[in-house]
Design a protein around this motif. Structure first.
Motif, short mmCIF file in Angstrom:
data_model
loop_
_atom_site.label_atom_id
_atom_site.label_comp_id
_atom_site.label_asym_id
_atom_site.label_seq_id
_atom_site.Cartn_x
_atom_site.Cartn_y
_atom_site.Cartn_z
N TYR A 113 19.21 -22.78 31.61
CA TYR A 113 20.11 -21.87 32.84
C TYR A 113 20.67 -21.19 32.05
CZ TYR A 113 19.10 -24.32 37.39
OH TYR A 113 19.82 -24.41 38.58
N ALA A 114 21.30 -21.42 30.75
CA ALA A 114 21.78 -20.73 29.92
C ALA A 114 21.10 -19.18 29.53
CB ALA A 114 22.27 -21.06 28.34
N MET A 115 19.31 -19.89 29.29
CA MET A 115 18.83 -18.56 29.32
C MET A 115 18.46 -17.65 30.71
SD MET A 115 16.85 -16.81 27.31
CE MET A 115 15.81 -17.05 25.86
N GLY A 116 18.42 -18.44 31.45
CA GLY A 116 18.16 -17.97 33.57
C GLY A 116 19.32 -17.32 33.11
N MET A 117 20.30 -16.91 32.60
CA MET A 117 21.48 -16.56 33.22
C MET A 117 21.96 -15.48 32.40
SD MET A 117 24.08 -20.25 33.10
CE MET A 117 25.58 -18.51 33.42
N PHE A 157 27.29 -13.49 29.70
CA PHE A 157 25.60 -13.46 29.86
C PHE A 157 25.06 -12.48 29.31
CE2 PHE A 157 26.98 -17.91 30.34
CZ PHE A 157 25.98 -19.12 29.52
N SER A 158 25.92 -11.03 29.38
CA SER A 158 25.14 -9.67 29.22
C SER A 158 23.98 -9.55 27.68
CB SER A 158 25.53 -8.88 30.50
OG SER A 158 27.04 -9.30 29.70
N PRO A 179 23.04 -12.37 22.11
CA PRO A 179 23.09 -13.59 20.95
C PRO A 179 25.04 -14.86 21.36
CG PRO A 179 23.75 -11.15 20.03
CD PRO A 179 23.64 -11.14 21.61
N PHE A 180 25.43 -13.96 22.71
CA PHE A 180 26.16 -15.37 23.14
C PHE A 180 25.38 -15.81 24.10
CE2 PHE A 180 27.85 -16.34 26.64
CZ PHE A 180 29.92 -17.15 26.86
N SER A 181 24.23 -15.90 24.80
CA SER A 181 23.51 -16.43 25.42
C SER A 181 22.81 -17.83 24.62
CB SER A 181 22.70 -15.81 26.47
OG SER A 181 23.56 -15.26 27.25
N MET A 182 22.43 -16.69 23.58
CA MET A 182 21.15 -17.95 22.31
C MET A 182 22.76 -19.08 21.68
SD MET A 182 18.78 -16.85 23.08
CE MET A 182 18.88 -16.27 24.46
#
Lengths: 570, 428, 365
Positions: free
Chosen positions: C91-95, C131-132, C135-138
């Motif tokens: 989900y984190a990646m999906g976002m 989440f845009s 690095p934050f998303s990862m």
């Protein structure tokens, strides 16, 4: 009116004449006359005309069929009440070749079909292509009110009560007049009070101009409805309150009425709150017992034997399919088929259980996690078998009449018969299981093997045999759960999957290896769920219950009733 | 070690694909069938697989298509949504099918959509859905909300005089969207907020005691009340059982359902349901010669006279015939040629009329409202005067009403925003 | 459980297997791009996009199985909820991928994803902020599953929840998350989940090169994770883990804070599972709550069991083989593949108590 009186008598009162000799009979016959007068609107139809009305019923247009029904009621034909009732209960057929309407007379024996007009048994019943008369909701509503009007004159007080309930709150001065007349001759106390309520409701609904002259009577009517649990009472009170409050200038009488209405509504709401709490508790307990029933077999295979039995859900499924199969085999004995299904389902699931134990599980004792894998494989296998044998579609399991409907205490509180029976059934199964485990030799051996296999064998218990029996017992009980669930939910290949996770939760929450724990856990989770549902909604309630389980296990890592002693370490 | 063996096996598969691709010209036309045969959705989708197989068999009996035989390629995506995408890719890339009939749930369609767009395949989607989509590669032969939900509510409002509404649904996208649309529609007709009750339940919800009791209370306020049910699949049986047991009769509080058809009813004891409603574009009970013939063939094919037909089967039937006609018109199975040729194709539907493929890849359909009968069939109580054209983008959602779909050369776009005059969200 | 003798054999053979696994994956990293990108289509050696994404998916599952084997095989924690960590990473990646769509969604809304637009959301919920940024998303891919594992594990191990109780509450965890993510109010797209991704780091997700890139990344991450977990289990820490698995009470009496050891293994495992999920999503193109389903988590335990528990390389082999069998049979025997799979699971546990790699190592012994 230009109809001969005798027609009215024969219309709805022909069966009354004998009763006229008994007390109240004469008055009731008079009521019949009044009823017949109300019914009569159109001219008395000739028999030909009547037949053509019946012919209309077989047509396609719902509008013309509705008109035909009204015409049949208005005709005053002696067969009319019989026909209307049969239509409402969907027992009316049309035989296209002889162009006759036939009625299935269920209460006079199996499969007796009579001609609608003559009321005599007929052979035409077997004519090919007989068609059931198709109704729609509007027609059913019309029929209900027509039949209810006739029902006011019934000899059976239950039918009279039902008729009054049906007519209650209808804005029809004719009906009000009928109800008042009925009250004059009614003698049964409960029917009288119901009639009084219905008349009071009618009084509130009357046009204000008419009622204005008799404010006193209206006030009495309001007071009569105070605390009344009928939905119509509340609706009538609300309606009058809005009407009175919207008025620009209010007379002192109207002010008094408003006050009285407020009090009456308060009284109603106070009584309803109590019933609502009772209702929620009942919902919770009934959900709890379903959870217990589904989990209790697992409490044996998993709790007592330590097999993480992922095929437990499929044992439930087999029980449900057994119920369906039994019903298919005895289509004419719907009422008893569920009872026959109980032992059948137990045996089917138990035998499959024994086969699984002998074929697979026995090689895996002492390796509980591997039993999980093997039984998971078995569950896939069983699911797909059912899909192949019975098709992937759901199967319709009919409910017997003694499990349908509700036990209605009042408009605010009623209990479903199927839920009540399932609570009873579940409690009996639980008691029987406890009895077997604690009061019989077999139970002693089962507990002995569960606690210490080696020692039990040393004492001469045939461990392998006991293992097979225990697993069969747990599976058989899952089969029993399937019988119960077939009355509540889908009978299909996914039935088992839907219950396996919940069942594990219940067993673990209660404490593995403790049947009483399973009972308490199931009931706790059921009631908690239902208490949360009104505030949180169905989805969130379920999530909260799961979070509750997770947190609870932190406090009590071995469930509600932890096992004591050495076997706890196994 | 195992790993190496695996790779040899993969290589072997790949070789066989390459060889088969070379010989494709003489081979039959392949028709992909992408319906779940196991898992939770098998209950509904297996029938559609059989329907496609029957259609293929019939077409072959008629001499095939373009002089070539049809051959069905059946795979099982097992009700697993990522697996749908994988199987779609397998059908298009490995098996090189000319067309795919498949999917039931919206999520499965959303999952395969990028694959079809990337590989330029053709998907015929036969189930009623929430709309808000029009892809170049997908043909929606089921109902859009304006072909099912809105007419049903209009019927209840105008013909039955319903004033109070319960919108009950399973918590997923189809009910959410449909209820959003219906709420906007009802409010536009002057229904007050207090007269609308919205309730969502999880998938497979089985304990309906509290909700049915709430509905009963909501419906006892003296105004005519109806339930608009977007409750999905398995949750329906316990819902209707509870309705029946709590004595909620169709005359008092009718329930109109959008996901309950003949096949679902065949798994329910229908006695307590008599009189409840469903809105579809087809009922098995429809009196039309073409329908009688279809039912007869279906019974012969499936080998059981007890099996019912339903709306998604009709949608599959229409979709298949439209594809056949389009291929004939285009003279090839090449997807882009078929995409062009299919717009405007008109084929008979099973209710006696003819349905047309529109420029937005939806079709025209009649809307029927039926009441459930004791034998598990529907009696049609109302139907639209003519055919209703499917609307991909609802006019009752603020962001959606400005969007238009037109795949003719006029716009050549599935989501053309009339406000910004832009075609957005295209993947090619 | 596993005999001591087998333990020593396994450790003797461990180095041998390390070479095989990393070698095979290394070869795949080199060969797959060549076969997929340079060999022309139509050639017998060409690797189609279908095969590349399929292989990539298998490797993601292998990574997930590795995570399970670390806690189950070496620490005795049978988690029936590892699907939750996998799905959260996904989900984190999906976002991130959703935010990358920008104004190219069907409604052209630059801020809100499509599913929010038509359900009439007015603004982006706070948990979507950031989440845009890649690095934050990862960081979230690692942090969210890691944090969940930390909190959950801290409570569970501190209270000495173990055995089946632990298994069942991990199942309750993933089940609760399943229900929560199904809710549309959660703002994760409900049942449909997140889909219609367009690009990652500016690379078109539908381009063959991107797919090969994702495959190579997955293979490299798998090699790295394998090396790290192998390092962990062969270290002193790992030996304590095995001892805890075999006799936790004794270790506690010896003065070890067993809950700390278990907790760190669990967190590491959760993070690996999350990374596997993050790699999985761009390759299959969808993430939805189905990944939280308890049955999925049970199935992945079975991959490990089939491959061989407590070996690490066994988990990888099991995950790849079972999934390969699934792909193969769902196409070949669409109506009967569940019979085959069911039989495989039953036979596997009955006749291969130490899994497929156990079979091999026995022969080698």
């Amino acid at each position: 009116m230009h109809r001969p009186v005798s027609t009215y008598v024969t219309f709805s009162c022909h069966h009354r004449i004998g009763a006229a000799l008994r007390g109240g009979g004469v008055q009731r016959t008079l009521l019949c006359l009044a009823l017949a007068l109300v019914f009569g609107g159109a001219a008395r139809a000739s028999t030909d005309g009547f037949e053509s009305m019946l012919g209309e019923l077989a047509g396609k247009s719902f509008r013309r069929k509705s008109e035909a029904i009204q015409a049949i009621a208005d005709s005053g034909h002696p067969a009319a009440p019989r026909i209307l009732r049969a239509l409402l209960e969907s027992r009316a057929f049309f035989a296209p070749e002889s162009e006759r309407l036939l009625l299935d007379v269920a209460d006079s024996g199996e499969g007796v079909v009579v001609d609608a007009i003559t009321g005599e048994a007929t052979r035409v019943a077997f004519e090919s292509g007989r068609r059931k008369i198709v109704l729609n909701n509007a027609m059913r509503r019309l029929l209900r009110s027509l039949v209810a009007r006739a029902g006011l004159a019934s000899r059976d007080p239950r039918e009279r009560r039902q008729a009054i309930k049906e007519l209650m709150g209808r804005d029809d001065p004719e009906i009000q007049a009928l109800l008042r007349e009925a009250l004059e001759i009614e003698q049964a106390r409960d029917v009288r009070s119901l009639l009084e309520t219905a008349i009071a409701i009618g009084a509130l609904r009357e046009d204000d101009a008419d009622a204005g002259s008799d404010a006193e009577a209206r006030l009495r009517a309001i007071e009569a409805l105070s605390g009344s649990l009928h939905n119509e009472s509340r609706i009538a009170l609300d309606g009058l309150l809005t009407r009175l409050e919207s008025r620009q200038s209010k007379s002192s009488e109207e002010e008094a009425q408003i006050g009285a209405i407020r009090e009456a509504i308060d009284a109603i709401d106070r009584r309803k709150v109590g019933f609502e709490i009772l209702e929620t508790l009942f919902f919770g307990v009934s959900l709890g017992f379903v959870l217990v029933l589904a989990a209790i077999g697992l409490a044996i295979t998993f709790g007592v034997m330590g097999v993480i039995n992922m095929a437990h859900g499929e044992m439930i499924m087999l029980g449900a399919y057994s119920t369906w199969s039994v019903q298919q085999l005895m289509p004419h004995h719907l009422e008893s088929s569920v009872l026959v299904a109980i032992p059948v389902a137990f045996l089917v699931s138990a035998l499959v259980g024994v086969a699984i134990e002998r074929g697979v599980v026995r090689f895996l004792y002492g390796r509980p996690l591997e039993t999980l894998l093997a039984t998971f494989g078995i569950s896939l296998f069983l699911q797909q078998s059912v899909r192949t044998i019975f098709s992937p579609l759901n199967r319709a399991v009919a409910s017997p009449s003694w499990m349908s409907g509700q036990w209605v205490l009042n408009d605010a509180f009623a209990l479903n018969y199927n839920r009540l029976w399932i609570i009873v059934f579940s409690a009996l199964v639980f008691a029987a299981l406890i009895g077997v485990l604690h009061r019989t030799r077999l139970g002693l051996q089962i507990r002995a093997v569960a606690q210490n296999r080696a020692m039990a064998r040393a004492m001469g218990v045939r461990g392998a045999r006991i293992d097979a029996i225990t697993f069969g017992l747990g599976s058989g009980i899952a089969g029993l759960a399937g019988v119960a669930l077939s009355q509540l939910t889908n009978v299909g290949p996914n039935l088992g999957q839907a219950h396996i996770v919940d069942s594990f939760m219940v067993v673990v929450f209660g404490g593995v290896g403790n049947l009483w724990g399973t009972l308490v856990a199931g009931l706790t989770l059921g009631v908690t769920n239902k208490l949360l549902e009104p505030f949180a909604g169905a989805v969130l309630a379920k999530i909260l219950v799961l979070v509750f389980i997770i947190l609870f296990i932190q406090r009590r890592p071995r469930g509600l009733f932890p096992q004591q002693g050495r076997s706890a370490e196994a | 070690m195992k790993k190496r063996r695996l790779e040899t096996m993969l290589a072997a598969i790949l070789c066989s694909i390459a060889i088969s691709a070379a010989a494709a010209a003489e081979e039959p036309i392949k028709v992909g069938v992408l319906h779940s045969l196991s898992g939770t959705m098998a209950i509904s989708e297996t029938t559609l697989k059989d329907t496609v197989l029957m259609m293929v068999e019939q077409q072959n009996a008629k001499g095939g298509l373009l002089g070539r035989k049809l051959e069905a390629v059946v795979v099982d995506p097992a009700s697993d949504w990522p697996l749908f995408a994988e199987k779609a890719r397998q059908l298009l890339e490995k098996d090189r099918v000319a067309v795919v009939f498949g999917c039931w749930t919206s999520v499965s369609r959303k999952s395969v959509l990028p694959v079809f767009e990337e590989l330029d395949g053709l998907l015929f989607y036969p189930v009623q859905y929430e709309g808000e989509e029009s892809s170049k590669n997908v043909f929606y032969t089921g109902a859009a909300p304006n072909q099912q939900a809105i007419p049903a509510v209009e019927y209840l409002m105008d013909e039955i005089g319903v004033e109070r509404w319960v919108l009950a649904g399973t918590d997923y996208v189809y009910p959410r969207t449909t209820n959003k649309i219906l709420e906007a529609f009802l409010k536009s007709k002057g229904v007050k907020e207090a007269d609308i009750m919205i309730n969502y339940t999880p998938f497979g919800h089985s304990d309906w005691q509290s909700i049915v009791s709430d509905i009963k209370k909501f419906g006892s306020a003296g105004k005519k009340t109806a339930v608009v049910s977007t409750i999905n699949g398995d949750a329906n049986v316990p819902f209707y059982k509870e309705l029946g047991n709590q004595g909620v009769s169709a005359e008092d509080i009718p329930v109109v359902a959008f996901s309950v058809g003949e096949e679902e009813l065949s798994g329910i004891d229908t006695k307590p349901l008599v009189g409840h409603l469903a809105a579809w574009n087809y009922f098995q009970s429809v009196d039309a010669p073409v329908n009688a013939a279809f039912i007869e063939k279906w019974h012969a094919f499936i080998g059981s006279p007890k099996r019912v037909t339903n709306d998604p089967m009709e949608a599959t039937y229409i979709g298949f015939n439209m594809w056949v006609e389009a291929v004939k018109a285009a003279g090839t199975t090449d997807p882009s040629a078929v995409q062009k040729a299919i717009i405007g194709v008109e084929v008979p539907n099973l209710s006696g009329g003819r349905s047309t493929m529109l420029a937005n890849h939806h079709i025209t359909k009649p809307v029927l409202i039926g009441e459930i009968q004791e034998d598990g069939q529907f009696a049609t109580v109302w139907e639209t005067d003519g055919l209703v054209p499917g609307d991909a983008w609802s006019d009752y959602l603020p962001e959606s009403k400005v969007i238009e779909a037109d795949w003719t050369s006029k716009l050549d776009c599935g989501n053309y925003n009339t406000r910004t005059k832009k075609c957005s969200g295209q993947n090619y | 459980m596993t005999s001591v003798a087998n333990r020593t054999v396994a450790s003797r053979l461990a180095g041998h297997h390390d070479l095989l696994v990393t070698g095979a994956l290394g070869i795949a990293v080199l060969v797959v791009p060549i076969l997929a990108l340079t060999v022309p289509e139509g050639s017998a050696l060409h690797l189609s996009t279908f095969s590349v994404t399929l292989l990539g998916k298998y490797l993601c599952f292998a990574l997930l199985a590795l995570a399970v084997d670390l806690v189950w095989g070496y620490c005795g924690i049978l988690s029936l909820g590892h699907g939750a960590f996998f799905a959260l990473g996904g989900y984190a990646m999906g976002m991130y991928l959703m935010r990358q769509i920008g104004d190219r969604g069907v409604y052209g809304n630059p801020i809100l994803p499509d599913f929010m637009v038509f359900l009439d959301w007015q603004e982006l919920p706070w948990y979507w902020w950031g989440f845009s940024s890649f690095p934050f998303s990862m960081a979230m891919v690692v942090a969210v599953p890691g944090l969940l594992a930390l909190v959950f594990g801290w409570f569970a191990f501190r209270s000495r929840v173990n055995g089946v109780y632990l298994s069942i509450i991990t199942q309750a965890l993933t089940y609760a998350l399943l229900l929560a993510f199904f809710r549309n109010e959660m703002g994760f797209g409900g049942n449909n989940g997140l889909t219609d991704f367009k690009e990652i780091l500016g690379f078109d997700l539908q381009a063959d090169a991107t797919r090969v890139g994702l495959f190579v990344t997955t293979a490299l991450v798998l090699i790295a994770s394998y090396t790290v977990t192998r390092g962990v289990v062969s270290s002193r820490f790992g030996r304590v883990l095995v001892a805890i698995r075999d006799a936790e009470d004794r270790m506690r009496f010896l003065g070890y804070r067993t809950e700390h050891y278990k907790l760190w293994a669990f967190v590491l495992s959760g993070v690996i599972a999350g990374v596997a999920g993050a790699l999985y999503v761009p390759q299959v193109g969808i993430i939805n709550p189905g990944e939280f389903a308890p049955l999925n988590s049970i199935e992945l335990v079975i991959w490990v069991a089939i491959g061989g528990r407590g070996t690490l390389h066994g988990a990888i082999v099991g995950a790849i083989l079972v999934n390969f069998a699934k792909t193969w049979f769902t196409g070949l025997l669409p109506e009967a593949w569940l019979f085959v799979l069911g039989a495989l699971f039953v036979m596997g546990t009955l006749f291969l108590p130490r899994g497929l790699v156990g079979l091999v190592s026995r022969r080698e012994r």
